[in-house]
Design a protein around this motif. Structure first.
Motif, PDB file in Angstrom:
ATOM      1  N   LEU A  26       0.823  -1.210   0.000  1.00  0.00           N
ATOM      2  CA  LEU A  26       0.000   0.000   0.000  1.00  0.00           C
ATOM      3  C   LEU A  26       0.859   1.264   0.000  1.00  0.00           C
ATOM      4  O   LEU A  26       0.474   2.274  -0.599  1.00  0.00           O
ATOM      5  CB  LEU A  26      -0.939  -0.007   1.200  1.00  0.00           C
ATOM      6  N   THR A  71      -6.145   0.989  -1.148  1.00  0.00           N
ATOM      7  CA  THR A  71      -5.257   2.153  -1.276  1.00  0.00           C
ATOM      8  C   THR A  71      -5.971   3.416  -0.816  1.00  0.00           C
ATOM      9  O   THR A  71      -5.406   4.239  -0.084  1.00  0.00           O
ATOM     10  CB  THR A  71      -4.789   2.307  -2.737  1.00  0.00           C
ATOM     11  N   GLU A  74      -6.341   3.391   2.997  1.00  0.00           N
ATOM     12  CA  GLU A  74      -5.083   3.714   3.669  1.00  0.00           C
ATOM     13  C   GLU A  74      -4.798   5.213   3.558  1.00  0.00           C
ATOM     14  O   GLU A  74      -4.320   5.835   4.512  1.00  0.00           O
ATOM     15  CB  GLU A  74      -3.934   2.912   3.054  1.00  0.00           C
TER      16      GLU A  74
END
Length: 211
Positions: A26, A71, A74
């Motif tokens: 990530l 993604t 995060e």
């Protein structure tokens, strides 16, 4: 005598390693997305950057769509940690609201050369239905709710007037973020950080309660 279950210990170690690998993936995905947009994030590119096989990267996400959603999640987690978490130290009200806005625009300034996924992602997915767009819309809606909460708290403390048009204020603040992005990224101007703080202070000042 303490009996150690080696199988349990090995399982925990594998979980920790898996979490570390997932976070490393990530990290790179966020770098690529900042530079090339979310559409630039592919299993192949991440595998090359990390020295992993495609199947190794894929094993941590069920699909490329899930990778993009992870993604975004995060990014949201890091965004809120940078912008909201430090502001909690301030007293509820105008001080906290100004700190949140200051942190937001400071982060935008740091992202100047790469880009904000809230903004760049919105450009990419504004007319592309699907789970990634839904996640992005949800992120932005949650951020707007945080702004609304901070504005309402400043109204409750009596620092802002009771008739503050909250939707309008949020629209104006988001317009500032978009304008800053355009000025810095497209026009290459470096005075945005100073201007944007003057403008959001002016926006808030017109709604402050006169004592």
């Amino acid at each position: 005598m303490v009996i150690t279950n080696n199988n349990t210990s090995n399982e925990r170690s594998a979980v920790r390693k898996g979490e570390q690998t997932r976070l490393a993936i990530l990290d790179v995905a966020l770098e690529v997305a900042a530079r090339d947009g979310l559409e630039g994030v592919t299993i192949g590119i991440l595998a090359d950057r990390l020295g992993m096989s495609k199947s190794g990267v894929f094993s941590h996400f069920g699909s490329r769509e899930e990778l993009l959603i992870a993604t975004l999640k995060e990014y949201e987690h890091r965004f809120l940690n940078d912008v909201l978490k430090p502001a909690v130290k301030e007293a509820r009200g105008l001080a906290r609201l100004k700190t949140i806005l200051g942190n937001w625009f400071t982060r935008l300034g740091h992202e100047n050369e790469q880009g904000c996924l809230y903004i760049s992602g919105g450009v990419e997915y504004d007319d592309r239905p699907g789970a990634v767009r839904d996640e992005l819309v949800g992120m932005i809606a949650r951020w707007e709710k945080e702004l609304e909460r901070a504005i309402r708290q400043a109204m409750e403390t009596g620092e802002l007037r009771d008739d503050v048009p909250i939707d309008l204020v949020i629209f104006e603040l988001y317009g500032l973020a978009l304008g800053f992005h355009h000025s810095a990224r497209l026009m290459g101007r470096n005075n945005g950080s100073s201007l944007i703080r003057q403008i959001f202070e002016r926006i808030l000042k017109q709604y402050q309660r006169v004592t």
